[in-house]
Design a protein around this motif. Structure first.
Motif, PDB file in Angstrom:
ATOM      1  N   VAL A 182       0.838  -1.207   0.000  1.00 36.17           N
ATOM      2  CA  VAL A 182       0.000   0.000   0.000  1.00 36.17           C
ATOM      3  C   VAL A 182       0.870   1.253   0.000  1.00 36.17           C
ATOM      4  O   VAL A 182       0.651   2.188  -0.775  1.00 36.17           O
ATOM      5  CB  VAL A 182      -0.946  -0.007   1.228  1.00 36.17           C
ATOM      6  N   LYS A 183       1.890   1.263   0.879  1.00 40.06           N
ATOM      7  CA  LYS A 183       2.781   2.419   0.958  1.00 40.06           C
ATOM      8  C   LYS A 183       3.570   2.592  -0.337  1.00 40.06           C
ATOM      9  O   LYS A 183       3.805   3.718  -0.800  1.00 40.06           O
ATOM     10  CB  LYS A 183       3.754   2.246   2.129  1.00 40.06           C
ATOM     11  N   ARG A 241       2.642   1.769  -3.291  1.00 40.70           N
ATOM     12  CA  ARG A 241       1.772   2.199  -4.387  1.00 40.70           C
ATOM     13  C   ARG A 241       1.323   3.647  -4.231  1.00 40.70           C
ATOM     14  O   ARG A 241       1.290   4.414  -5.186  1.00 40.70           O
ATOM     15  CB  ARG A 241       0.548   1.297  -4.463  1.00 40.70           C
ATOM     16  N   TYR A 242       0.989   4.037  -2.987  1.00 38.66           N
ATOM     17  CA  TYR A 242       0.389   5.356  -2.779  1.00 38.66           C
ATOM     18  C   TYR A 242       1.348   6.373  -2.150  1.00 38.66           C
ATOM     19  O   TYR A 242       1.017   7.550  -2.038  1.00 38.66           O
ATOM     20  CB  TYR A 242      -0.868   5.231  -1.901  1.00 38.66           C
ATOM     21  N   LEU A 291      -0.308   8.527   2.100  1.00 38.57           N
ATOM     22  CA  LEU A 291      -1.365   7.674   2.623  1.00 38.57           C
ATOM     23  C   LEU A 291      -0.997   7.194   4.023  1.00 38.57           C
ATOM     24  O   LEU A 291      -0.133   6.347   4.192  1.00 38.57           O
ATOM     25  CB  LEU A 291      -1.563   6.463   1.689  1.00 38.57           C
ATOM     26  N   ASP A 334      -8.106   7.290   4.685  1.00 37.23           N
ATOM     27  CA  ASP A 334      -7.853   7.588   3.274  1.00 37.23           C
ATOM     28  C   ASP A 334      -7.962   6.333   2.413  1.00 37.23           C
ATOM     29  O   ASP A 334      -8.084   6.416   1.189  1.00 37.23           O
ATOM     30  CB  ASP A 334      -6.439   8.170   3.113  1.00 37.23           C
ATOM     31  N   HIS A 335      -7.887   5.160   3.079  1.00 39.57           N
ATOM     32  CA  HIS A 335      -7.848   3.901   2.323  1.00 39.57           C
ATOM     33  C   HIS A 335      -8.292   2.760   3.241  1.00 39.57           C
ATOM     34  O   HIS A 335      -8.008   2.777   4.446  1.00 39.57           O
ATOM     35  CB  HIS A 335      -6.424   3.633   1.817  1.00 39.57           C
ATOM     36  N   PRO A 362     -11.703   3.998  -1.944  1.00 37.93           N
ATOM     37  CA  PRO A 362     -10.385   3.415  -2.199  1.00 37.93           C
ATOM     38  C   PRO A 362     -10.108   2.260  -1.236  1.00 37.93           C
ATOM     39  O   PRO A 362     -10.094   2.441  -0.016  1.00 37.93           O
ATOM     40  CB  PRO A 362      -9.421   4.585  -1.978  1.00 37.93           C
ATOM     41  N   SER A 421      -8.165  -1.936  -0.989  1.00 39.56           N
ATOM     42  CA  SER A 421      -7.400  -3.037  -1.596  1.00 39.56           C
ATOM     43  C   SER A 421      -7.435  -4.230  -0.659  1.00 39.56           C
ATOM     44  O   SER A 421      -7.635  -4.089   0.548  1.00 39.56           O
ATOM     45  CB  SER A 421      -5.948  -2.605  -1.861  1.00 39.56           C
TER      46      SER A 421
END
Length: 430
Positions: free
Chosen positions: A92-93, A95-96, A100, A157-158, A176, A178
């Motif tokens: 996640v980190k 990618r964003y 994030l 945020d996610h 958002p 995943s």
């Protein structure tokens, strides 16, 4: 003979396991693919020819658990452990980016998230967790709505979920989100564990032994001495356990960086009961690692029962600062600590054997040796028969004399075979 593993999961995950195990000659993968986790109980009815059932997701296992418990099916689920959470956070980190920071996470056990946040130094106030534990009535909609409420309320945020259906639900609402990818390491550990349990379960007529071996104070050492040091400990421990497994005809599986599981039957049980007083495995491990290690052995008529009892025994070890070893039998009675001399009075025992039980000198001395070798742990007439090299009938006659002379007393039973009567257990009446 190949182990037939029924694998339950969504198509991409099942295909990954099939791909990873293509080169294994001792495993056959039978895929059972679902679109919704609720389909799992019905799929189990189609896997009757398989040796063991492997569940890739935590949720399908919960849906299937009533059937598993009712039919006493051998089952394994892929671990959703700190390594998986850490891997998911990295993706996640990556990618964003660092922008994030605020996340909502659902996971079976929220303690794993807390461990990761502590070790990585991430802001735990920005991470919101929802644990669904082992509740078979867990509703996907309820978990998805929790993430949605966190998003609508401006808290995150996610959303990071362990359930693919939840990710799909949130993405449809343009929130958002995943889904955590299961690392290859976790998948292969589950396959290894499934192989071990299936191999043991093929010998259902015999008592099964599971052993949990854990390096003590692992996280503290990792923080103080670094990952390279603890990785070296892990490799050394694995090597020692592999040697032990070869001697006792057992198998060994790594379940985490600091813990291993052993599975065996008669060979491992005989070795344990022959070394109550001077348990060499514990001494050998601590000598090689120069750090304390806890070992919990569990006995059972199934691999699941044996493993549950091993966890109970391992938990008892936590009460000691030094490394210890305990056994929990089928009745969940605790025996131990192994390797610690349990004192008894040989002179008093000898007088009781001669004058109260009316045994001759030879039998009396042999019985004292027997108690010493077993470290004054509980025993059955079968143990006496094996030690003296006599028939079971002869051993039972000795037991009757010892009971009549009030030298020993009955303390319970053990059931080392699926069929047949339980064996009575005795100990010194001192």
């Amino acid at each position: 003979m190949k182990v037939k593993v029924a694998v339950f999961g969504q198509e991409n995950s099942v295909n990954r396991i099939a791909r990873y195990t293509e080169s294994l000659e001792d495993v056959d993968i039978f895929p059972f693919i679902y679109k919704q986790a609720e389909e799992t109980p019905a799929l189990i009815q189609k896997a009757i020819m398989c040796d063991i059932y492997l569940f890739i997701g935590a949720l399908p296992y919960l849906y299937a658990k009533p059937v598993i418990d009712k039919k006493r099916l051998p089952a394994v689920q892929v671990d959703y452990d700190p390594y998986m959470i850490l891997t998911a956070l990295y993706h996640v980190k990556n990618r964003y980016g660092n922008a994030l920071e605020r996340l909502s996470i659902d996971i079976p056990d929220t303690a794993h998230v807390a461990d990761v946040l502590y070790d990585t130094g991430l802001d735990d106030h920005a991470i919101h967790t929802h644990g669904y534990g082992d509740d078979p009535h867990t509703a996907i909609g309820q978990i998805a709505r929790w993430h949605e409420a966190m998003w609508r309320g401006g808290w995150i945020d996610h959303a990071l979920t362990s359930i693919p259906e939840v990710a799909a639900f949130l993405n449809e609402k343009r929130i958002p989100a995943s889904c955590m990818a299961i690392p290859k390491l976790n998948l292969m550990r589950a396959v290894d564990k499934a192989k071990s349990i299936a191999a043991v379960n093929r010998s259902q007529s015999a008592q099964i032994v599971a052993g949990h071996v854990r390096i003590k104070h692992f996280e503290t050492m990792q923080a103080e001495k670094g990952g390279q040091h603890t990785q070296a400990l892990h490799q050394t421990l694995h090597h020692v356990l592999l040697n032990y497994a070869r001697k006792t005809h057992a198998s060994v599986v790594a379940t985490s960086d600091d813990q291993f599981v052993l599975f065996g039957t008669r060979g491992m049980l005989d070795h344990i009961t022959s070394h109550y007083r001077d348990f060499p495995l514990l001494k050998n491990i601590e000598s090689e690692l120069a750090t304390p290690v806890d070992i919990g052995f569990g006995l059972g008529l199934t691999a699941k029962q044996a493993e549950d009892n091993a966890k109970l025994a391992l938990g008892t070890c936590a009460n000691n600062e030094d490394g210890t070893c305990y056994i929990a039998n089928e009745r969940r009675d605790l025996i131990g600590p192994l390797g610690v001399k349990k004192e008894f009075n040989p002179s008093t025992l000898y007088r009781s054997l001669i004058h109260k039980a009316k045994l001759n000198n030879e039998l009396s001395y042999n019985f004292i040796d027997f108690i010493e070798v077993r470290n004054n742990e509980p025993f059955s007439s079968n143990d006496i028969a094996n030690y003296y090299g006599v028939t079971k009938r002869s051993a039972e006659r000795t037991i009757k004399k010892l009971m009549a002379g009030d030298v020993i007393k009955a303390i319970g039973e053990e059931k080392p075979y699926v069929k047949g009567r339980p064996r009575k257990l005795f100990k010194l009446n001192q």
